[in-house]
Design a protein around this motif. Structure first.
Motif, PDB file in Angstrom:
ATOM      1  N   UNK A 269      -7.474   5.494   1.191  1.00  0.00           N
ATOM      2  CA  UNK A 269      -6.217   5.249   0.479  1.00  0.00           C
ATOM      3  C   UNK A 269      -5.275   6.438   0.601  1.00  0.00           C
ATOM      4  N   UNK A 270      -5.809   7.648   0.498  1.00  0.00           N
ATOM      5  CA  UNK A 270      -4.968   8.836   0.658  1.00  0.00           C
ATOM      6  C   UNK A 270      -4.378   8.910   2.063  1.00  0.00           C
ATOM      7  N   UNK A 271      -5.159   8.521   3.069  1.00  0.00           N
ATOM      8  CA  UNK A 271      -4.625   8.495   4.429  1.00  0.00           C
ATOM      9  C   UNK A 271      -3.501   7.491   4.598  1.00  0.00           C
ATOM     10  N   UNK A 272      -3.660   6.314   4.001  1.00  0.00           N
ATOM     11  CA  UNK A 272      -2.586   5.305   4.056  1.00  0.00           C
ATOM     12  C   UNK A 272      -1.309   5.832   3.402  1.00  0.00           C
TER      13      UNK A 272
ATOM     14  N   UNK B  57       6.138  -2.020   7.806  1.00  0.00           N
ATOM     15  CA  UNK B  57       4.755  -1.637   8.102  1.00  0.00           C
ATOM     16  C   UNK B  57       4.304  -0.477   7.212  1.00  0.00           C
ATOM     17  N   UNK B  58       5.175   0.515   7.038  1.00  0.00           N
ATOM     18  CA  UNK B  58       4.844   1.635   6.157  1.00  0.00           C
ATOM     19  C   UNK B  58       4.691   1.181   4.714  1.00  0.00           C
TER      20      UNK B  58
ATOM     21  N   UNK C 171       4.197   7.833   3.770  1.00  0.00           N
ATOM     22  CA  UNK C 171       5.192   8.822   3.375  1.00  0.00           C
ATOM     23  C   UNK C 171       5.845   9.513   4.551  1.00  0.00           C
ATOM     24  N   UNK C 172       5.069   9.821   5.579  1.00  0.00           N
ATOM     25  CA  UNK C 172       5.630  10.472   6.766  1.00  0.00           C
ATOM     26  C   UNK C 172       6.612   9.542   7.471  1.00  0.00           C
ATOM     27  N   UNK C 173       6.281   8.258   7.544  1.00  0.00           N
ATOM     28  CA  UNK C 173       7.173   7.302   8.212  1.00  0.00           C
ATOM     29  C   UNK C 173       8.501   7.199   7.468  1.00  0.00           C
ATOM     30  N   UNK C 174       8.450   7.084   6.155  1.00  0.00           N
ATOM     31  CA  UNK C 174       9.688   6.957   5.386  1.00  0.00           C
ATOM     32  C   UNK C 174      10.524   8.236   5.459  1.00  0.00           C
TER      33      UNK C 174
END
Length: 219
Positions: A170-173, A9-10, A178-181
Motif C-alpha cells: 500500500x505504501x508503494x502504491x 491510473x494514479x 504521489x510522484x505521478x501527480x
C-alpha cells in the motif's frame, strides 16, 4: 499537465493504497507464531497486531484481546499506531483533493487551480506512503531481531504476518501515485518557463506617431 488517463491510473493506485493502508492498520496479524501442540485445545496460531492479539485454536475457536493500555506497549507499536493513522488520514485527504484537481473531472475551476490541487494531493500521497513505510519497516526489524536472538525461546519467536506485506504494498502504491501527480504539475510549469507567452508589440511607426506632436504641424 499529464494526460487524463495517466492521472486516472494514479488515482486507481491511490485508491488501492488507501484501502490497503486501512486494512493493514486494522488487521491483527502483524506478526504470527505457529505453535502446534499435542493437546486438542492447544493454540495453533497466535497473531499480534497494533490494536489486538488473536489466537486460533485447533478446535476452530477464535478469540481476540484488545490492547487497552497504551503505555504498556513497546515503543515501536506505539509509533506504528501513530504513523499508520497519520498515513490513512493523509492518503484520504489526497483522494479528496485529487478528485477536485484531476483533468478528467469538472471540479476545481481553471487549469492552474486544478494543477495546484493535483500537486497538493500528490504531496499528501507521498507523505502517506512515507508514514506507511516507517512502521512496517520498524516492525519488521523488531521481528527479525527477536527471531535471530538466541536468548529468546522458540515459542516466543514470531514471523512477519500478512498485515506487514499489505502495508508495504500500500505504501508503494501511494508513493507511485504521489510522484505521478506531482510530476504532472512540474511538467506544466517547466513548459511555461521554456515557452513563455509571446508579447505583442506595436509597430515602431505607430509608437513614433503616438509619441509627442507631429513635426508637420509646425511647417
Amino acid at each position: 499537465m499529464a494526460s487524463a488517463s495517466l492521472q486516472f491510473f494514479a488515482f486507481i493506485l491511490a485508491l488501492f493504497g488507501v484501502f490497503g493502508d486501512i486494512t493493514a492498520t486494522l488487521l491483527p496479524n502483524w506478526k504470527v507464531n505457529a505453535d502446534v501442540g499435542s493437546n486438542i485445545i492447544t493454540a495453533i496460531t497466535q497473531m499480534q497486531g497494533l490494536w489486538m492479539d488473536c489466537t486460533w485454536y485447533s478446535t476452530g475457536m477464535f478469540s481476540c484481546t484488545l490492547k487497552y493500555s497504551v503505555l504498556s506497549l513497546p515503543i515501536y507499536i506505539q509509533a506504528a499506531r501513530t504513523t499508520m493513522v497519520l498515513s490513512c488520514i493523509l492518503s484520504a485527504f489526497g483522494i479528496c483533493i485529487t478528485t477536485v484537481g484531476m483533468k478528467c473531472t469538472k471540479l476545481g475551476g481553471d487549469t492552474d487551480s486544478k494543477s495546484h490541487a493535483c500537486f497538493a494531493g500528490g504531496v499528501c500521497f507521498i507523505l502517506g506512503g512515507i508514514f506507511g513505510l516507517i512502521p512496517t519497516s520498524w516492525y519488521t526489524r523488531e521481528i527479525i531481531s527477536n527471531f535471530l536472538d538466541q536468548n529468546i525461546p522458540e515459542s516466543s519467536k514470531h514471523e512477519p504476518g500478512g498485515a506487514i506485506y499489505t502495508g508495504f504494498i500500500s505504501a508503494g502504491f501511494l508513493l507511485v501515485a504521489g510522484v505521478i501527480f506531482c510530476s504532472s504539475c512540474f511538467k506544466k510549469q517547466q513548459g511555461a518557463w521554456i515557452y513563455p507567452p509571446k508579447q505583442h508589440h506595436l509597430p515602431s511607426t505607430d509608437q513614433d506617431s503616438n509619441a509627442g506632436y507631429s513635426l508637420k504641424d509646425y511647417v
